[in-house]
Motif scaffolding. Structure first.
Motif, short mmCIF file in Angstrom:
data_model
loop_
_atom_site.label_atom_id
_atom_site.label_comp_id
_atom_site.label_asym_id
_atom_site.label_seq_id
_atom_site.Cartn_x
_atom_site.Cartn_y
_atom_site.Cartn_z
N GLY A 159 0.82 -1.21 0.00
CA GLY A 159 0.00 0.00 0.00
C GLY A 159 0.85 1.25 0.00
O GLY A 159 0.53 2.23 -0.70
N ARG A 160 1.93 1.22 0.75
CA ARG A 160 2.84 2.38 0.77
C ARG A 160 3.50 2.57 -0.59
O ARG A 160 3.70 3.71 -1.04
CB ARG A 160 3.88 2.19 1.86
CG ARG A 160 3.34 2.37 3.27
CD ARG A 160 4.35 2.04 4.31
NE ARG A 160 3.84 2.25 5.67
CZ ARG A 160 4.26 1.63 6.74
NH1 ARG A 160 5.24 0.72 6.62
NH2 ARG A 160 3.75 1.87 7.93
N VAL A 161 3.86 1.47 -1.24
CA VAL A 161 4.46 1.55 -2.57
C VAL A 161 3.51 2.21 -3.55
O VAL A 161 3.92 3.00 -4.42
CB VAL A 161 4.87 0.14 -3.06
CG1 VAL A 161 5.26 0.18 -4.54
CG2 VAL A 161 6.02 -0.40 -2.22
N TYR A 162 2.20 1.91 -3.38
CA TYR A 162 1.20 2.50 -4.28
C TYR A 162 0.82 3.92 -3.86
O TYR A 162 -0.07 4.52 -4.46
CB TYR A 162 -0.05 1.63 -4.32
CG TYR A 162 0.07 0.46 -5.27
CD1 TYR A 162 -0.16 0.62 -6.63
CD2 TYR A 162 0.43 -0.80 -4.80
CE1 TYR A 162 -0.04 -0.45 -7.49
CE2 TYR A 162 0.56 -1.87 -5.66
CZ TYR A 162 0.32 -1.69 -7.01
OH TYR A 162 0.44 -2.77 -7.87
N GLY A 163 1.47 4.45 -2.85
CA GLY A 163 1.28 5.85 -2.48
C GLY A 163 0.13 6.12 -1.54
O GLY A 163 -0.33 7.27 -1.43
N LEU A 164 -0.37 5.10 -0.83
CA LEU A 164 -1.46 5.33 0.10
C LEU A 164 -0.97 6.05 1.35
O LEU A 164 0.07 5.70 1.90
CB LEU A 164 -2.10 3.99 0.51
CG LEU A 164 -2.76 3.15 -0.58
CD1 LEU A 164 -3.33 1.87 0.00
CD2 LEU A 164 -3.85 3.93 -1.29
N ASN A 165 -1.72 7.07 1.77
CA ASN A 165 -1.37 7.75 3.02
C ASN A 165 -1.84 6.92 4.21
O ASN A 165 -2.43 5.85 4.05
CB ASN A 165 -1.96 9.16 3.06
CG ASN A 165 -3.48 9.15 2.91
OD1 ASN A 165 -4.16 8.22 3.34
ND2 ASN A 165 -4.02 10.19 2.29
N ARG A 166 -1.60 7.39 5.43
CA ARG A 166 -1.92 6.61 6.64
C ARG A 166 -3.41 6.29 6.73
O ARG A 166 -3.79 5.17 7.08
CB ARG A 166 -1.47 7.36 7.89
CG ARG A 166 0.03 7.35 8.10
CD ARG A 166 0.36 7.93 9.46
NE ARG A 166 1.79 7.80 9.75
CZ ARG A 166 2.34 8.15 10.90
NH1 ARG A 166 1.59 8.67 11.86
NH2 ARG A 166 3.65 8.00 11.10
N PHE A 167 -4.23 7.27 6.45
CA PHE A 167 -5.68 7.04 6.55
C PHE A 167 -6.13 6.02 5.51
O PHE A 167 -6.95 5.14 5.82
CB PHE A 167 -6.43 8.36 6.36
CG PHE A 167 -7.92 8.22 6.50
CD1 PHE A 167 -8.50 8.08 7.77
CD2 PHE A 167 -8.74 8.22 5.38
CE1 PHE A 167 -9.87 7.93 7.90
CE2 PHE A 167 -10.12 8.09 5.51
CZ PHE A 167 -10.68 7.95 6.77
N ALA A 168 -5.63 6.15 4.29
CA ALA A 168 -5.99 5.20 3.24
C ALA A 168 -5.48 3.79 3.55
O ALA A 168 -6.16 2.80 3.29
CB ALA A 168 -5.44 5.67 1.89
N LEU A 169 -4.29 3.71 4.14
CA LEU A 169 -3.76 2.41 4.56
C LEU A 169 -4.67 1.77 5.60
O LEU A 169 -4.96 0.57 5.54
CB LEU A 169 -2.36 2.57 5.15
CG LEU A 169 -1.18 2.60 4.18
CD1 LEU A 169 0.10 2.94 4.95
CD2 LEU A 169 -1.02 1.26 3.47
N PHE A 170 -5.15 2.59 6.54
CA PHE A 170 -6.00 2.06 7.61
C PHE A 170 -7.34 1.58 7.07
O PHE A 170 -7.80 0.48 7.41
CB PHE A 170 -6.22 3.14 8.67
CG PHE A 170 -7.20 2.75 9.73
CD1 PHE A 170 -6.85 1.83 10.71
CD2 PHE A 170 -8.49 3.29 9.75
CE1 PHE A 170 -7.76 1.45 11.69
CE2 PHE A 170 -9.40 2.92 10.72
CZ PHE A 170 -9.04 2.00 11.69
#
Length: 254
Positions: A159-170
């Motif tokens: 998810g981080r590789v795809y550029g998701l921020n913390r809220f989107a990751l959660f």
């Protein structure tokens, strides 16, 4: 009826075989006098008690009072447990600061504090709601914490590789991955909720299903006592079915 329909039909029928057999044996043993009526009433006597209590409104009123206590206590305790599980699962600093204290409290049997709760709150609603909240808090906390910590780190990294921020990751990875464990905690907490309420209502109360059972005990009304036990069992089953339906709804992707 094809094979698939037959399998679905059997899956619906099989869970009711044992309750039906118990009802049949109950009727046989009580009707023939193997079990005296002052020890265990006949099913017809329990049904008669149900009809009479429904007619005078006593049963409906007590069920509503007990259900209200259970729901309020569950929402308060479950909400607190979920928040602490969430924060402790997401933030290591918060975990190291609060988890040890929560675990120490968890190891105290919550029903053991009933005498203290009576001293604090008396026999009013606050004490019973407090006990229910205390009982459901820890199962939901433990399973929420476990669910968040069990999410595959590779998925989070992706998810981080795809550029998701913390809220989107959660919202897209962590919470969906933890939901299965959270629902396990909810279902376990529902059982604790009714168990706690039964004890609270039979020790210190002047209304509710437990009060109805204890009042019937004083007059040796065995049919009402058994009816109260059956109602508790049905309420527990209904709440578990609701949790299962929500689990299927939110975890459909699994």
């Amino acid at each position: 009826m094809n094979e698939k329909e037959r399998s679905r039909y059997l899956l619906k029928v099989i869970p009711w075989i044992i309750p039906l057999l118990l009802l049949i044996f109950w009727q046989i043993f009580t009707a023939n006098g193997f079990i005296p009526s002052n020890v265990f009433p006949k099913p017809s006597d329990v049904i008669q008690a149900f009809i009479e209590l429904m007619k005078n409104g006593e049963l409906e009123s007590n069920i509503g009072i007990s259900a209200g206590r259970a729901i309020i206590g569950f929402l308060i305790g479950g909400g607190i447990g979920f928040i602490f599980g969430l924060f402790n699962g997401l933030f290591k600093g918060f975990y190291w600061f609060t988890d040890s204290s929560i675990q120490m409290l968890r190891n105290i049997p919550h029903l053991a504090v009933l005498p203290l709760v009576i001293v604090w709150f008396g026999v009013g609603e606050t004490g019973k709601v407090f006990l229910v909240a205390l009982g459901v808090l820890f199962p939901i906390y433990i399973n929420t914490l476990h669910g968040i910590r069990s999410v595959d780190p590779k998925l989070i990294e992706m998810g981080r590789v795809y550029g998701l921020n913390r809220f989107a990751l959660f919202t897209n990875i962590i919470l969906p991955g933890a939901l299965s464990s959270i629902f396990v905690g909810i279902r376990y907490a529902l059982g604790v909720m009714w168990l706690t309420l039964i004890v609270a209502e039979t020790v210190a109360t002047n209304s509710g299903i437990g009060y109805m059972a204890m009042n019937a005990r004083d007059f040796m009304q065995m049919n009402i006592i058994v009816l109260s036990i059956i109602i508790y069992a049905l309420l527990g089953k209904i709440s578990d079915l609701i949790a299962k339906l929500l689990e299927q709804l939110f975890l459909k992707w699994e």
